[in-house]
Motif scaffolding. Structure first.
Motif, PDB file in Angstrom:
ATOM      1  N   GLN A  10       0.831  -1.196   0.000  1.00  0.00           N
ATOM      2  CA  GLN A  10       0.000   0.000   0.000  1.00  0.00           C
ATOM      3  C   GLN A  10       0.874   1.258   0.000  1.00  0.00           C
ATOM      4  O   GLN A  10       0.579   2.223  -0.694  1.00  0.00           O
ATOM      5  CB  GLN A  10      -0.957  -0.013   1.203  1.00  0.00           C
ATOM      6  N   GLY A  11       1.975   1.234   0.733  1.00  0.00           N
ATOM      7  CA  GLY A  11       2.896   2.356   0.745  1.00  0.00           C
ATOM      8  C   GLY A  11       3.566   2.577  -0.600  1.00  0.00           C
ATOM      9  O   GLY A  11       3.727   3.716  -1.057  1.00  0.00           O
ATOM     10  N   LYS A  12       3.971   1.488  -1.263  1.00  0.00           N
ATOM     11  CA  LYS A  12       4.624   1.587  -2.579  1.00  0.00           C
ATOM     12  C   LYS A  12       3.651   2.157  -3.612  1.00  0.00           C
ATOM     13  O   LYS A  12       4.023   3.004  -4.417  1.00  0.00           O
ATOM     14  CB  LYS A  12       5.138   0.217  -3.017  1.00  0.00           C
ATOM     15  N   VAL A  13       2.411   1.705  -3.588  1.00  0.00           N
ATOM     16  CA  VAL A  13       1.410   2.240  -4.512  1.00  0.00           C
ATOM     17  C   VAL A  13       1.232   3.734  -4.266  1.00  0.00           C
ATOM     18  O   VAL A  13       1.180   4.529  -5.204  1.00  0.00           O
ATOM     19  CB  VAL A  13       0.066   1.489  -4.388  1.00  0.00           C
ATOM     20  N   ASN A  14       1.182   4.121  -3.016  1.00  0.00           N
ATOM     21  CA  ASN A  14       1.045   5.540  -2.677  1.00  0.00           C
ATOM     22  C   ASN A  14       2.210   6.355  -3.227  1.00  0.00           C
ATOM     23  O   ASN A  14       2.025   7.446  -3.754  1.00  0.00           O
ATOM     24  CB  ASN A  14       0.928   5.721  -1.167  1.00  0.00           C
ATOM     25  N   ASP A  15       3.416   5.807  -3.112  1.00  0.00           N
ATOM     26  CA  ASP A  15       4.612   6.499  -3.622  1.00  0.00           C
ATOM     27  C   ASP A  15       4.576   6.647  -5.141  1.00  0.00           C
ATOM     28  O   ASP A  15       5.063   7.636  -5.685  1.00  0.00           O
ATOM     29  CB  ASP A  15       5.888   5.740  -3.233  1.00  0.00           C
ATOM     30  N   LEU A  16       4.035   5.657  -5.832  1.00  0.00           N
ATOM     31  CA  LEU A  16       4.072   5.633  -7.284  1.00  0.00           C
ATOM     32  C   LEU A  16       2.892   6.332  -7.952  1.00  0.00           C
ATOM     33  O   LEU A  16       2.978   6.703  -9.122  1.00  0.00           O
ATOM     34  CB  LEU A  16       4.141   4.187  -7.786  1.00  0.00           C
ATOM     35  N   LEU A  17       1.815   6.504  -7.234  1.00  0.00           N
ATOM     36  CA  LEU A  17       0.626   7.108  -7.822  1.00  0.00           C
ATOM     37  C   LEU A  17       0.774   8.626  -7.790  1.00  0.00           C
ATOM     38  O   LEU A  17       0.394   9.285  -6.840  1.00  0.00           O
ATOM     39  CB  LEU A  17      -0.635   6.673  -7.077  1.00  0.00           C
ATOM     40  N   ILE A  18       1.370   9.156  -8.828  1.00  0.00           N
ATOM     41  CA  ILE A  18       1.640  10.595  -8.905  1.00  0.00           C
ATOM     42  C   ILE A  18       0.704  11.243  -9.922  1.00  0.00           C
ATOM     43  O   ILE A  18       0.012  12.206  -9.624  1.00  0.00           O
ATOM     44  CB  ILE A  18       3.114  10.843  -9.291  1.00  0.00           C
ATOM     45  N   ARG A  19       0.690  10.697 -11.102  1.00  0.00           N
ATOM     46  CA  ARG A  19      -0.029  11.306 -12.211  1.00  0.00           C
ATOM     47  C   ARG A  19      -1.539  11.181 -12.079  1.00  0.00           C
ATOM     48  O   ARG A  19      -2.280  12.106 -12.381  1.00  0.00           O
ATOM     49  CB  ARG A  19       0.430  10.647 -13.510  1.00  0.00           C
ATOM     50  N   HIS A  20      -2.030  10.039 -11.650  1.00  0.00           N
ATOM     51  CA  HIS A  20      -3.479   9.784 -11.568  1.00  0.00           C
ATOM     52  C   HIS A  20      -3.919   9.755 -10.107  1.00  0.00           C
ATOM     53  O   HIS A  20      -4.383   8.741  -9.615  1.00  0.00           O
ATOM     54  CB  HIS A  20      -3.822   8.462 -12.253  1.00  0.00           C
ATOM     55  N   ARG A  21      -3.784  10.864  -9.416  1.00  0.00           N
ATOM     56  CA  ARG A  21      -4.088  10.903  -7.999  1.00  0.00           C
ATOM     57  C   ARG A  21      -5.545  11.268  -7.707  1.00  0.00           C
ATOM     58  O   ARG A  21      -6.035  11.074  -6.604  1.00  0.00           O
ATOM     59  CB  ARG A  21      -3.150  11.880  -7.306  1.00  0.00           C
TER      60      ARG A  21
END
Length: 131
Positions: A10-21
């Motif tokens: 869940q933390g990694k997804v949060n870190d990677l979700l930049i463009r489609h937030r």
């Protein structure tokens, strides 16, 4: 490979979700990923042929014992995923999982808590949880 838990994922997804937030972006990407999973399974039948579907109306009887009812259920699938189809479907399911977790993050939900609650529900209801 490093051991992964729900919190780390869940933390990694949060870190990677930049463009489609945006919630709207995540909802539409999640919906799209669901469609891509469905399409990849369908293509394993229609394009590759490693799977085939043989479906018919299933007979339900009030007289059936629970175990007999459960054992009479069919997947309607024949065959086995080839390596290529398996790889594609796993990739699409992974993308789907990514957007599921992104949705959890945006809504400030804990994926592990959702899994625990669902596990508790299906454990309590047993085989008849989704009737």
């Amino acid at each position: 490979m490093k051991e992964i838990n729900c919190e780390a994922f869940q933390g990694k997804v949060n870190d990677l979700l930049i463009r489609h937030r945006s919630i709207l972006d995540v909802l539409s990407k999640y919906h799209e990923s669901n469609s891509r999973v469905n399409r990849s399974v369908a293509k394993s039948v229609t394009n590759c042929g490693c799977l085939s579907i043989n479906a018919a109306k299933e007979v339900d009887s009030l007289e059936m014992e629970p175990e007999e009812f459960y054992s009479s259920r069919e997947t309607h699938l024949a065959g086995k995923l080839c390596d290529s189809c398996k790889e594609i479907i796993e990739m699409e399911l992974g993308n789907n999982l990514f957007y599921f977790v992104a949705l959890c993050n945006i809504l400030d939900l804990d994926m592990e808590e959702i899994l625990k609650k669902e596990y508790g529900k299906i454990s309590a209801l047993g085989k008849f949880n989704l009737t």
